[in-house]
Design a protein around this motif. Structure first.
Motif, PDB file in Angstrom:
ATOM      1  N   PHE A 189       0.836  -1.212   0.000  1.00 27.90           N
ATOM      2  CA  PHE A 189       0.000   0.000   0.000  1.00 27.90           C
ATOM      3  C   PHE A 189       0.869   1.260   0.000  1.00 27.90           C
ATOM      4  CE2 PHE A 189      -2.007   3.423   2.432  1.00 27.90           C
ATOM      5  CZ  PHE A 189      -3.066   3.689   1.592  1.00 27.90           C
ATOM      6  N   ALA A 214       0.968   3.799  -3.096  1.00 27.52           N
ATOM      7  CA  ALA A 214       0.534   5.183  -2.847  1.00 27.52           C
ATOM      8  C   ALA A 214       1.611   6.173  -3.281  1.00 27.52           C
ATOM      9  CB  ALA A 214       0.205   5.376  -1.373  1.00 27.52           C
ATOM     10  N   TYR A 249       1.975   6.092  -7.133  1.00 24.47           N
ATOM     11  CA  TYR A 249       0.829   6.790  -7.734  1.00 24.47           C
ATOM     12  C   TYR A 249       1.037   8.302  -7.630  1.00 24.47           C
ATOM     13  CZ  TYR A 249      -4.032   8.130  -8.568  1.00 24.47           C
ATOM     14  OH  TYR A 249      -5.164   8.708  -9.060  1.00 24.47           O
ATOM     15  N   ALA A 250       1.514   8.736  -6.442  1.00 24.84           N
ATOM     16  CA  ALA A 250       1.717  10.180  -6.218  1.00 24.84           C
ATOM     17  C   ALA A 250       2.766  10.721  -7.196  1.00 24.84           C
ATOM     18  CB  ALA A 250       2.149  10.428  -4.777  1.00 24.84           C
ATOM     19  N   VAL A 305       1.157  10.899 -10.702  1.00 24.38           N
ATOM     20  CA  VAL A 305       0.190  12.004 -10.793  1.00 24.38           C
ATOM     21  C   VAL A 305       0.932  13.340 -10.832  1.00 24.38           C
ATOM     22  CG1 VAL A 305      -1.654  13.225  -9.546  1.00 24.38           C
ATOM     23  CG2 VAL A 305      -1.717  10.751  -9.737  1.00 24.38           C
ATOM     24  N   THR A 306       1.970  13.465 -10.006  1.00 24.11           N
ATOM     25  CA  THR A 306       2.733  14.720 -10.000  1.00 24.11           C
ATOM     26  C   THR A 306       3.348  14.974 -11.371  1.00 24.11           C
ATOM     27  OG1 THR A 306       3.254  14.316  -7.695  1.00 24.11           O
ATOM     28  CG2 THR A 306       4.568  15.987  -8.786  1.00 24.11           C
ATOM     29  N   HIS A 340       2.297  13.840 -14.352  1.00 24.81           N
ATOM     30  CA  HIS A 340       1.301  14.119 -15.396  1.00 24.81           C
ATOM     31  C   HIS A 340       0.487  15.375 -15.138  1.00 24.81           C
ATOM     32  CE1 HIS A 340       1.986  10.615 -17.815  1.00 24.81           C
ATOM     33  NE2 HIS A 340       2.009   9.868 -16.727  1.00 24.81           N
ATOM     34  N   LEU A 341       0.158  15.648 -13.870  1.00 25.22           N
ATOM     35  CA  LEU A 341      -0.742  16.784 -13.588  1.00 25.22           C
ATOM     36  C   LEU A 341      -0.012  18.046 -13.116  1.00 25.22           C
ATOM     37  CD1 LEU A 341      -3.780  15.062 -11.840  1.00 25.22           C
ATOM     38  CD2 LEU A 341      -3.482  15.653 -14.233  1.00 25.22           C
ATOM     39  N   VAL A 342       1.255  17.912 -12.771  1.00 27.67           N
ATOM     40  CA  VAL A 342       1.982  19.104 -12.307  1.00 27.67           C
ATOM     41  C   VAL A 342       3.137  19.418 -13.255  1.00 27.67           C
ATOM     42  CG1 VAL A 342       3.241  20.155 -10.398  1.00 27.67           C
ATOM     43  CG2 VAL A 342       1.363  18.590  -9.910  1.00 27.67           C
ATOM     44  N   ARG A 356       2.761  22.322 -16.186  1.00 29.59           N
ATOM     45  CA  ARG A 356       3.325  23.554 -15.614  1.00 29.59           C
ATOM     46  C   ARG A 356       4.772  23.792 -16.019  1.00 29.59           C
ATOM     47  NH1 ARG A 356      -0.829  26.378 -12.745  1.00 29.59           N
ATOM     48  NH2 ARG A 356      -2.464  24.812 -12.793  1.00 29.59           N
ATOM     49  N   PHE A 413       6.297  32.897   1.183  1.00 31.38           N
ATOM     50  CA  PHE A 413       5.003  32.957   0.492  1.00 31.38           C
ATOM     51  C   PHE A 413       3.875  32.533   1.427  1.00 31.38           C
ATOM     52  CE2 PHE A 413       1.729  30.481  -1.740  1.00 31.38           C
ATOM     53  CZ  PHE A 413       1.145  31.503  -2.475  1.00 31.38           C
ATOM     54  N   SER A 414       4.054  31.348   2.058  1.00 28.59           N
ATOM     55  CA  SER A 414       2.944  30.834   2.861  1.00 28.59           C
ATOM     56  C   SER A 414       2.695  31.695   4.099  1.00 28.59           C
ATOM     57  CB  SER A 414       3.150  29.365   3.236  1.00 28.59           C
ATOM     58  OG  SER A 414       4.392  29.220   3.864  1.00 28.59           O
ATOM     59  N   VAL A 439       0.925  34.994   3.062  1.00 28.50           N
ATOM     60  CA  VAL A 439      -0.477  34.804   2.690  1.00 28.50           C
ATOM     61  C   VAL A 439      -1.311  34.362   3.900  1.00 28.50           C
ATOM     62  CG1 VAL A 439      -2.000  33.304   1.347  1.00 28.50           C
ATOM     63  CG2 VAL A 439       0.006  34.282   0.282  1.00 28.50           C
ATOM     64  N   LEU A 453     -15.595   3.054   8.143  1.00 31.51           N
ATOM     65  CA  LEU A 453     -14.546   2.471   7.309  1.00 31.51           C
ATOM     66  C   LEU A 453     -14.723   0.957   7.225  1.00 31.51           C
ATOM     67  CD1 LEU A 453     -11.393   4.498   8.431  1.00 31.51           C
ATOM     68  CD2 LEU A 453     -13.033   5.016   6.635  1.00 31.51           C
ATOM     69  N   GLY A 495     -17.547   0.203   4.914  1.00 31.83           N
ATOM     70  CA  GLY A 495     -17.103   0.342   3.522  1.00 31.83           C
ATOM     71  C   GLY A 495     -16.373  -0.890   3.033  1.00 31.83           C
ATOM     72  N   PRO A 544     -14.925   5.445   2.170  1.00 30.36           N
ATOM     73  CA  PRO A 544     -16.264   4.941   2.530  1.00 30.36           C
ATOM     74  C   PRO A 544     -17.181   6.013   3.112  1.00 30.36           C
ATOM     75  CG  PRO A 544     -14.588   3.427   3.291  1.00 30.36           C
ATOM     76  CD  PRO A 544     -13.862   4.656   2.803  1.00 30.36           C
ATOM     77  N   ILE A 574      -3.445  14.449  -3.808  1.00 31.10           N
ATOM     78  CA  ILE A 574      -2.828  13.823  -4.984  1.00 31.10           C
ATOM     79  C   ILE A 574      -3.498  12.506  -5.332  1.00 31.10           C
ATOM     80  CG2 ILE A 574      -0.956  12.468  -3.933  1.00 31.10           C
ATOM     81  CD1 ILE A 574       0.767  14.267  -6.077  1.00 31.10           C
ATOM     82  N   GLN A 575      -4.102  11.842  -4.336  1.00 32.43           N
ATOM     83  CA  GLN A 575      -4.799  10.581  -4.620  1.00 32.43           C
ATOM     84  C   GLN A 575      -6.271  10.821  -4.957  1.00 32.43           C
ATOM     85  OE1 GLN A 575      -4.012   8.261  -1.130  1.00 32.43           O
ATOM     86  NE2 GLN A 575      -2.039   7.578  -1.871  1.00 32.43           N
ATOM     87  N   TYR A 633      -6.047  18.297 -10.292  1.00 32.50           N
ATOM     88  CA  TYR A 633      -5.223  18.562  -9.100  1.00 32.50           C
ATOM     89  C   TYR A 633      -4.258  19.709  -9.395  1.00 32.50           C
ATOM     90  CZ  TYR A 633      -1.335  17.782  -5.852  1.00 32.50           C
ATOM     91  OH  TYR A 633      -0.342  17.943  -4.938  1.00 32.50           O
ATOM     92  N   PRO A 683      -0.993  22.122  -8.717  1.00 34.73           N
ATOM     93  CA  PRO A 683       0.222  22.224  -7.909  1.00 34.73           C
ATOM     94  C   PRO A 683       0.099  23.454  -7.031  1.00 34.73           C
ATOM     95  CG  PRO A 683       0.642  22.956 -10.141  1.00 34.73           C
ATOM     96  CD  PRO A 683      -0.780  22.483 -10.115  1.00 34.73           C
ATOM     97  N   LEU A 723      -2.611  26.347  -2.411  1.00 33.02           N
ATOM     98  CA  LEU A 723      -2.925  27.670  -1.860  1.00 33.02           C
ATOM     99  C   LEU A 723      -2.915  28.742  -2.954  1.00 33.02           C
ATOM    100  CD1 LEU A 723      -3.464  29.524   0.482  1.00 33.02           C
ATOM    101  CD2 LEU A 723      -1.064  29.422   1.102  1.00 33.02           C
ATOM    102  N   LEU A 774      -6.166  31.064  -4.244  1.00 30.68           N
ATOM    103  CA  LEU A 774      -6.149  32.523  -4.276  1.00 30.68           C
ATOM    104  C   LEU A 774      -6.359  33.042  -5.702  1.00 30.68           C
ATOM    105  CD1 LEU A 774      -3.198  33.144  -1.795  1.00 30.68           C
ATOM    106  CD2 LEU A 774      -5.625  33.448  -1.350  1.00 30.68           C
ATOM    107  N   LYS A 777      -6.754  17.777 -20.131  1.00 27.52           N
ATOM    108  CA  LYS A 777      -5.828  18.575 -20.941  1.00 27.52           C
ATOM    109  C   LYS A 777      -6.540  19.481 -21.965  1.00 27.52           C
ATOM    110  CE  LYS A 777      -1.786  16.096 -19.816  1.00 27.52           C
ATOM    111  NZ  LYS A 777      -2.359  15.216 -18.840  1.00 27.52           N
ATOM    112  N   TYR A 822      -9.049  31.012   3.240  1.00 27.56           N
ATOM    113  CA  TYR A 822      -8.567  31.664   2.014  1.00 27.56           C
ATOM    114  C   TYR A 822      -9.666  32.026   1.018  1.00 27.56           C
ATOM    115  CZ  TYR A 822      -4.216  30.139   4.001  1.00 27.56           C
ATOM    116  OH  TYR A 822      -3.179  29.958   4.864  1.00 27.56           O
ATOM    117  N   ARG A 857     -11.382  35.839   2.540  1.00 29.83           N
ATOM    118  CA  ARG A 857     -10.760  36.764   1.599  1.00 29.83           C
ATOM    119  C   ARG A 857     -11.708  37.194   0.483  1.00 29.83           C
ATOM    120  NH1 ARG A 857      -4.653  36.880   1.206  1.00 29.83           N
ATOM    121  NH2 ARG A 857      -4.298  38.359  -0.462  1.00 29.83           N
TER     122      ARG A 857
END
Lengths: 206, 288
Positions: free
Chosen positions: A35, A39, A42-43, A46-47, A49-51, A55, A99-100, A103, A189, A192, B70, B97-98, B136, B138, B141, B145, B161, B197, B201
């Motif tokens: 697991f 996990a 997968y992360a 995903v990072t 393909h999607l980030v 970007r 930044f964090s 904000v 859980l 489920g 669940p 991310i999942q 998802y 990146p 935060l 905003l 895409k 946020y 805001r």
């Protein structure tokens, strides 16, 4: 009974994890490690393909070289593994923290402190409805007495003693509510998983 | 007195077995339980009822992963059903991310369910016209905003895409002004961050779908009105399923409602075990 091999794999992994309830065993450990590995894998996927792709890679292919700046700053994290240059890791950390913090601090003060204090204040409008008024008084007393309980720079005796004791009661009520909710969550859980095993896999639940 | 001592030394595996059976038997032999809708579930339902589909959409943030699925996935399904039944444009995103896989699975399930009943193109639920899956982002935060001023800048491309700005629905929904409510479905403190946020805001209404463990953390925000409603745990999910299915006469799987029989019996079993344990404790203490 379901014929999909993925459902069968899911069922066996579920049984493997649940086998821990009997006692610690290699089947459980295999499922647990699998697991964690899946996990993380997968992360990473995903990072990518999607980030990274939308970007960084696609903008670079499109001639947008500005994205090289955050890319270089991000890559500095890897200097953590080079002892002589490990100080460079402070740069991306500083950017992220700056930044964090910039904000978050004003927003958190506004949402978590000022609004919550406003929510505790009793004002005449609240008493237009007796139930609302009663809850407002209860919240006011509960918040004050709980804060008194956490006031440790003075010994809890005299007036402080009954107020802080009242605070403990409010805290205990809070813990009780949280515990009740936690029991519900854990059972949900289990429900489920049993719905999956006896419904999706074995087909015994319609 | 040996009996009471035995009660205090029950093997934990027997307790697990009893709780497991009290969950399993009501699943195999289901029975109906009257649904009492909690005020905060009703509030969230009412907020979505007041949204004008011509002018505003809703944003559902599926901020959960398989560990809390669940409890939270039935909420996501019920909210999608509600929005699609009212033809409210739906934006879906995830900060976990999942989460994308689960969100996509939920969207496919509900769109297939609606499209199976559809007679015309207008009745159907179409991607880009009725809903958009942003995926998802990146640096969550920064995305939250940025969405306050322009959603298609925060998400230049959707999950599939496509260029977000080119989608039909996104011509109406530019930023938070066009969002009636944001609902964050999460097993963590993410809904609180949405309050901080997005609500504080930008003034957009925020609701939450929370696991039972995290639900107590959000009551202060509900009390102050910073959150406009909450679906709490499997019970909350079953309440929302009930509200949507009774108002819009929708048929479809209601896993949360089916689970409530088990939830009730298992709670009774736990109460019984706690009472027996306490009786055993006091009985043996008196002897000592």
């Amino acid at each position: 009974m379901n014929q999909d091999p993925w459902i069968w794999i899911g069922a066996f992994l579920t049984i493997g994890i649940l086998s821990f309830l009997y006692k610690e065993n290699p089947f459980y450990r295999f499922c647990e490690h699998l697991f964690v590995g899946v996990a993380n894998g997968y992360a990473i996927a995903v990072t990518y393909h999607l980030v990274l792709t939308p970007r960084l890679i696609l903008p670079l292919q499109g001639g947008n070289y500005w994205v090289l700046i955050p890319m270089v700053i991000g890559l500095l994290y890897f200097f953590r593994f080079v002892p002589r240059l490990s100080w460079l890791v402070r740069i991306p950390i500083a950017v992220a923290l700056g930044f964090s913090s910039g904000v978050s601090i004003p927003a958190i003060i506004q949402a978590d402190v000022i609004k919550q204090i406003q929510g505790t204040v009793i004002y005449p409008h609240l008493f237009s409805n007796w139930q609302q008024g009663l809850w407002a008084v209860l919240i006011f007393i509960g918040v004050l007495s709980t804060i008194f309980f956490f006031f440790f720079s003075r010994e809890h005796k005299g007036v402080l003693k009954p107020i802080s004791y009242l605070g403990i009661i409010f805290i205990m009520v809070g813990f009780g509510a949280s515990f009740g909710y936690t029991v519900m969550a854990r059972l949900s859980l289990l429900i489920g998983r049993l719905q999956f095993l006896f419904g999706t896999w074995l087909g015994l639940i319609k | 007195m040996k009996f009471w001592e035995y009660l205090l030394r029950i093997d934990r595996r027997i307790v697990f077995l009893l709780v497991g059976l009290s969950v399993l038997i009501p699943l195999l032999f289901p029975f109906r339980i009257k649904t009492n809708v909690m005020p905060y579930t009703q509030k969230l339902f009412d907020v979505i009822e007041t949204i004008d589909p011509e002018n505003q959409g809703i944003l559902i943030s599926a901020d959960y992963d398989p560990q809390t699925m669940p409890e939270l996935h039935p909420m996501f399904i019920a909210l999608l059903r509600h929005a699609f039944a009212r033809r409210i444009p739906v934006l879906v995103m995830t900060s976990y991310i999942q989460g994308p896989g689960l969100a996509q699975q939920g969207l496919n399930q509900v769109t297939e369910e609606f499209n199976a009943r559809a007679q015309t193109n207008q009745d159907s639920i179409l991607y880009g016209r009725d809903y958009v899956f942003l995926g998802y982002p990146p640096l969550w935060l920064a995305a939250v905003l940025r969405m306050g001023s322009d959603i298609s800048q925060a998400f230049p491309a959707d999950y599939y895409k496509n260029r977000t700005a080119s989608l039909e629905m996104m011509k109406k929904i530019k930023n938070y002004n066009d969002i009636g409510v944001i609902i964050s479905i999460a097993g963590s403190a993410i809904p609180q961050s949405w309050v901080i946020y997005a609500n504080t805001r930008f003034g957009v209404r925020v609701g939450s779908g929370a696991t039972a463990v995290t639900a107590p953390d959000f009551y202060p925000f509900l009390q102050t009105g910073q959150m406009c409603g909450m679906i709490a745990g499997l019970k909350g999910a079953s309440e929302y399923e009930y509200l949507v299915s009774t108002k819009y006469n929708l048929t479809g799987a209601t896993p949360a409602t089916r689970g409530m029989g088990s939830q009730s019996i298992a709670h009774l079993m736990i109460l019984l075990l706690v009472i027996i344990g306490n009786i055993g404790y006091f009985a043996t203490r008196r002897k000592k």
